[in-house]
Design an enzyme around this catalytic site. Structure first.
Site, mmCIF file in Angstrom:
data_model
loop_
_atom_site.group_PDB
_atom_site.id
_atom_site.type_symbol
_atom_site.label_atom_id
_atom_site.label_comp_id
_atom_site.label_asym_id
_atom_site.label_seq_id
_atom_site.Cartn_x
_atom_site.Cartn_y
_atom_site.Cartn_z
ATOM 1 N N HIS A 1 2.568 -20.857 56.439
ATOM 2 C CA HIS A 1 3.637 -19.979 56.077
ATOM 3 C C HIS A 1 3.179 -19.632 54.623
ATOM 4 O O HIS A 1 4.093 -18.626 54.174
ATOM 5 C CB HIS A 1 4.903 -20.277 56.417
ATOM 6 N N HIS A 2 2.351 -20.200 53.938
ATOM 7 C CA HIS A 2 1.976 -19.657 52.607
ATOM 8 C C HIS A 2 3.137 -19.615 51.571
ATOM 9 O O HIS A 2 3.261 -18.576 50.615
ATOM 10 C CB HIS A 2 1.424 -18.336 52.407
ATOM 11 N N CYS A 3 4.046 -20.466 51.786
ATOM 12 C CA CYS A 3 5.175 -20.558 51.011
ATOM 13 C C CYS A 3 6.237 -19.317 51.070
ATOM 14 O O CYS A 3 7.145 -19.020 50.277
ATOM 15 C CB CYS A 3 5.052 -20.844 49.512
ATOM 16 N N THR A 4 6.135 -18.506 52.274
ATOM 17 C CA THR A 4 6.716 -17.394 52.309
ATOM 18 C C THR A 4 7.423 -17.477 53.834
ATOM 19 O O THR A 4 7.204 -16.527 54.666
ATOM 20 C CB THR A 4 6.071 -16.240 52.436
#
Length: 275
Positions: free
Chosen positions: A231-234
């Site tokens: 989730h790429h920190c998102t």
């Protein structure tokens, strides 16, 4: 964290299907109660280059300070904080191909003068007694103790390296890779690119119908192709687009057209293996 500490209310700027911020809603959110605007200069997940100069001007019309997260922008765009007129700009050293564990915070002097230091230690005081402390002038007020000297030298070398190449060349090369990759990857059946902003940097976030991004990433890794999955920190952004995660290919000044070809070929192989 700040909301929990002081009871602040976090207002979020919506994102449309292309991965671009809804500027009409943004303008409507600005009011006399707004204490700070925090914007990502470039999305690390979608590659969208947000229109931050226009957004800063709108915030300043209401006398609201603006913080830009420039971690994803700093190595891919020429950044001029004076031209942007942002109040704060922050980025990390490793995004510049420098060392980890160090970053840069730019802030306007007037604002930094009014802010208390966030930690204590040597060199951040002018005078100290058991009764009172007088803090040092900028930037020493915020640099308590022995700094990360080696890290600073490394970041300086990275900045000099990028400047020696020139951002005209860097941007031109990365944009050429992005255009080529977007056209090539879009031809793959069942593949969906998440984020198609009209103005973006060299990032392709994608999903394949019926396959989990982690499986795709593992297969690509065994082919010698480095991507990031997750989730790429998102996580809120993943929820917005209705996906659990994406496969993210990031293009930089050292990548080549032949590597893009290998990426596309490997994705076709993934489809065959998991068919």
């Amino acid at each position: 964290m700040l909301c929990k500490q002081v009871g602040a209310i976090l207002c979020v700027i919506p994102v449309d299907d292309a991965g671009e911020l809804d500027l009409n809603t943004y303008d409507a959110l600005l009011c006399q109660r707004t204490k700070l605007v925090a914007i990502t200069h470039v999305s690390n997940t979608l590659g969208t280059i947000n229109p931050v100069k226009r957004m800063i001007d709108a915030a300043h019309a209401h006398h609201i300070p603006v913080l830009l997260d420039g971690a994803q922008a700093i190595a891919h765009l020429p950044v001029d904080v004076q031209d942007l007129d942002c109040d704060f700009y922050a980025f990390s050293g490793h995004k510049l191909y420098g060392p980890t564990g160090i970053g840069v915070l730019y802030g306007k002097s007037a604002l930094l003068d009014d802010m208390p230091p966030y930690q204590g230690g040597g060199d951040m005081i002018s005078s100290v007694s058991f009764e009172a402390t007088t803090y040092n002038k900028l930037p020493y007020k915020f640099e308590a103790g022995t700094p990360n000297i080696a890290g600073v030298v490394g970041v300086g070398a990275a900045v000099n390296y990028l400047n020696s190449i020139g951002f005209d060349a860097i941007v031109g090369h990365e944009q050429a890779l992005l255009r080529y990759a977007t056209e090539l990857i879009s031809e793959i059946p069942g593949l969906r690119i998440i984020g198609n902003a009209s103005n973006k940097t060299g990032i392709l976030s994608l999903v394949l119908q019926g396959l989990h991004p982690h499986d795709i990433g593992t297969f690509l890794d065994r082919q010698g192709i480095a991507v990031r999955t997750g989730h790429h920190c998102t996580m809120p952004l993943m929820e917005r687009f209705g996906v659990p995660a994406t496969v993210r290919a990031s293009f930089a000044l050292y990548n080549t057209i032949s590597e893009v070809d290998k990426l596309a070929e490997a994705i076709y192989q993934v489809k065959e293996v998991f068919k």
